[in-house]
Each structure stands twice: as C-alpha cells, then as structure tokens.
Write a protein that holds these residues in place. Structure first.
Motif, short mmCIF file in Angstrom:
data_model
loop_
_atom_site.label_atom_id
_atom_site.label_comp_id
_atom_site.label_asym_id
_atom_site.label_seq_id
_atom_site.Cartn_x
_atom_site.Cartn_y
_atom_site.Cartn_z
N ILE A 216 52.39 16.40 38.08
CA ILE A 216 52.82 17.46 37.15
C ILE A 216 53.37 18.65 37.92
O ILE A 216 54.38 19.26 37.52
CB ILE A 216 51.63 17.88 36.26
CG1 ILE A 216 51.25 16.74 35.31
CG2 ILE A 216 51.97 19.14 35.47
CD1 ILE A 216 50.02 17.02 34.46
N ALA A 217 52.72 18.97 39.03
CA ALA A 217 53.19 20.09 39.85
C ALA A 217 54.58 19.78 40.43
O ALA A 217 55.47 20.64 40.44
CB ALA A 217 52.19 20.35 40.97
N VAL A 218 54.78 18.56 40.92
CA VAL A 218 56.08 18.16 41.47
C VAL A 218 57.15 18.19 40.38
O VAL A 218 58.27 18.69 40.60
CB VAL A 218 56.00 16.75 42.09
CG1 VAL A 218 57.38 16.27 42.49
CG2 VAL A 218 55.07 16.76 43.30
N HIS B 263 62.08 27.59 44.52
CA HIS B 263 62.35 27.73 45.95
C HIS B 263 61.35 26.85 46.71
O HIS B 263 60.24 26.59 46.25
CB HIS B 263 62.19 29.20 46.35
CG HIS B 263 62.61 29.49 47.76
ND1 HIS B 263 61.75 29.44 48.82
CD2 HIS B 263 63.83 29.84 48.27
CE1 HIS B 263 62.38 29.74 49.93
NE2 HIS B 263 63.66 29.99 49.63
N TRP B 264 61.74 26.39 47.92
CA TRP B 264 60.89 25.45 48.66
C TRP B 264 59.51 26.02 48.97
O TRP B 264 58.52 25.29 49.03
CB TRP B 264 61.60 24.98 49.93
CG TRP B 264 61.78 26.06 50.98
CD1 TRP B 264 62.83 26.92 51.12
CD2 TRP B 264 60.85 26.39 52.03
NE1 TRP B 264 62.64 27.76 52.18
CE2 TRP B 264 61.44 27.45 52.77
CE3 TRP B 264 59.62 25.90 52.42
CZ2 TRP B 264 60.82 28.03 53.87
CZ3 TRP B 264 58.99 26.47 53.52
CH2 TRP B 264 59.59 27.53 54.24
N VAL B 265 59.45 27.35 49.18
CA VAL B 265 58.15 27.97 49.43
C VAL B 265 57.25 27.86 48.19
O VAL B 265 56.06 27.54 48.27
CB VAL B 265 58.31 29.45 49.84
CG1 VAL B 265 56.93 30.11 49.99
CG2 VAL B 265 59.10 29.57 51.13
N THR B 266 57.86 28.09 47.03
CA THR B 266 57.12 27.96 45.78
C THR B 266 56.71 26.51 45.55
O THR B 266 55.65 26.22 44.99
CB THR B 266 57.98 28.45 44.60
OG1 THR B 266 58.49 29.76 44.89
CG2 THR B 266 57.16 28.51 43.32
N TRP B 267 57.57 25.58 46.00
CA TRP B 267 57.24 24.15 45.94
C TRP B 267 55.89 23.89 46.61
O TRP B 267 55.02 23.22 46.07
CB TRP B 267 58.33 23.34 46.64
CG TRP B 267 59.37 22.76 45.73
CD1 TRP B 267 60.34 23.44 45.05
CD2 TRP B 267 59.54 21.38 45.41
NE1 TRP B 267 61.13 22.59 44.34
CE2 TRP B 267 60.65 21.29 44.53
CE3 TRP B 267 58.89 20.22 45.78
CZ2 TRP B 267 61.10 20.09 44.02
CZ3 TRP B 267 59.35 19.01 45.27
CH2 TRP B 267 60.44 18.95 44.39
N ILE B 268 55.79 24.40 47.82
CA ILE B 268 54.58 24.14 48.62
C ILE B 268 53.34 24.66 47.91
O ILE B 268 52.35 23.95 47.75
CB ILE B 268 54.71 24.79 50.02
CG1 ILE B 268 55.84 24.11 50.81
CG2 ILE B 268 53.38 24.69 50.77
CD1 ILE B 268 56.12 24.76 52.14
N PHE B 269 53.42 25.91 47.45
CA PHE B 269 52.25 26.50 46.79
C PHE B 269 51.93 25.79 45.48
O PHE B 269 50.76 25.59 45.15
CB PHE B 269 52.49 27.99 46.53
CG PHE B 269 52.37 28.85 47.75
CD1 PHE B 269 51.12 29.10 48.33
CD2 PHE B 269 53.48 29.41 48.34
CE1 PHE B 269 51.00 29.89 49.46
CE2 PHE B 269 53.38 30.20 49.47
CZ PHE B 269 52.13 30.44 50.03
#
Length: 246
Positions: free
Chosen positions: A51-53, A62-68
C-alpha cells in the motif's frame, strides 16, 4: 583494557539474543498449533508495504518521501504482525489451559488493569471434584466466577452472593455471576476476560476501596471460621509468558 571492553559488550549481545529468542520461542509455540500463523504474519507485513509503494507511485512522490513512506509501511506491517502473533499465542495458550483444574484462577490472576483485583485463592473449593469459585472486584462490581459442574458451582456462587449482599446492604453494588465451561449457561475460558472487561463502570474509586475493605474483612472472617484453602491445582498461576510456552 581489552578485557573490560569485551565484558561491556557481552551484556548487550546477550540482551539482543534474549529478545530474538523470546520472539522465536513464542512463534514456535504458536506455530505448532496454528498452521495459518506464517501466512497471516506474511500478509500483515506485505500488505501495508505494498500500500505504501502504491501510494508513492500514484502520488508521484519524491524519492526521499518514497523511502520514508515505505519504511512507515514496513513498521505498520510489523506492528500488525506483532499484534496478530500476540493474539494467536494467547488463543493457543487458552486452548491448552481449557479443562485443567485451576485454569480459571490462572486467567483471573492476570486481570489487574482498571482496578480489577482477583486473589489467586478461591473462596470455595470442593476438595473431591476440584470445583471452585473465585471472587474478585472492580469498578464494575463484584465478580463470582465458578469452574466445574454448573449445578454445584452455582449453588456455591449463590451462597457467596448472600454473604456479599449482607456486607453491602443498602448499596447498589452489582454482583456478576459467571460459570466457566462448555455447557449451557456457561462461558468458554477464552471469553472470560472479555466478559469481565465489557461490564459498565458503576463504582467510584472511593467506593471500590470501601468495597474491597469489606470483602477483605469477609475473607478474614471466613478464614477464622476454618474456610478450606485451595489445593495445589487451583493455585496454578499462569502468566502471559507461560501461556506462550516460555
């Protein structure tokens, strides 16, 4: 210097191993009687992560937000998996306790939140059949919980109810009578805690303290009159850890 450094590291290593060993032991204990457990835990972790993905893809983050976001999904999944493991372990523990003398007392002795108090010693016991009655209290009233043959237990519970009514005369203290078992008018051991917790609060903290004082006096009076104490099976105290096979 080398020895002191090594000595300071050992406790941390042992602590990590102890935590991992604890989780592993609970899992093995539960898995032995619950074949669905691995699938449930896998789903609990994978679904929030997916769900997060999906949220990241649809919202073009943004990729940083992806990680978090993904880390958050994994943490939520781990939390759900822990909750599932705990619930399933409790269920297996209850199942293994069912039918054993003193199982009701073991469950009651672990009810200690919201002002509830259930002494380990029963207030009545049949030395021959091991039928027993426990008395407890909380802000929801007085509880008389019996284990064993319904007819014998309810007679004993009714006698205990009369004693309580005499010391609470003039007040509106609820008295909840519960028979644990698999027969008619009985509740299963697995639903005992839930049955006690769902009652409505009727007493203030001050009223509960006064009630407990009267119940303690009643207990001392019964002891002085030679009230038989519990036998070994009814003294069985099972913590949540023990229920999970620890």
């Amino acid at each position: 210097m080398a020895e002191s450094t090594t000595g300071s590291k050992k406790p941390k290593k042992q602590k990590r191993q102890s935590t991992f060993s604890q989780i592993k032991q609970i899992y093995k204990f539960t898995r032995a009687d619950d074949p669905q457990l691995p699938w449930l835990l896998a789903v609990a972790i994978v679904v929030p992560t997916l769900i997060a993905v999906l949220a990241c893809v649809l919202m073009k983050l943004h990729w940083v937000t992806w990680i978090f976001t993904i880390v958050l999904g994994v943490m939520v999944g781990a939390l759900i998996a822990t909750w599932i493991l705990t619930r399933r372990a409790d269920k297996v523990g209850f199942k293994q306790l069912e039918g054993k003398p003193g199982a009701t007392g073991a469950i009651l002795s672990n009810i200690n939140r919201s002002g509830f108090s259930f002494p380990a010693e029963p207030v009545w016991i049949d030395a021959r059949t091991k039928d027993a009655v426990w008395r407890g209290s909380g802000r929801t009233g007085v509880y008389l919980v019996g284990e064993g043959d319904y007819g014998r237990v309810m007679k004993a519970i009714n006698r205990e109810e009369e004693k309580i009514k005499r010391i609470t005369r003039g007040s509106a203290v609820p008295i909840h009578k519960i028979s644990v078992g698999d027969g008619p008018n009985q509740i299963p051991l697995t639903k005992l805690q839930r049955t006690i917790y769902r009652q409505k609060v009727k007493l203030t903290k001050y009223e509960l303290d006064e009630l407990n004082g009267r119940l303690h006096t009643l207990q001392m009076r019964n002891a002085a009159m030679g009230m038989p104490k519990g036998v070994d099976p009814t003294k069985m105290h099972v913590s949540r850890r023990a229920m999970r096979g620890k």
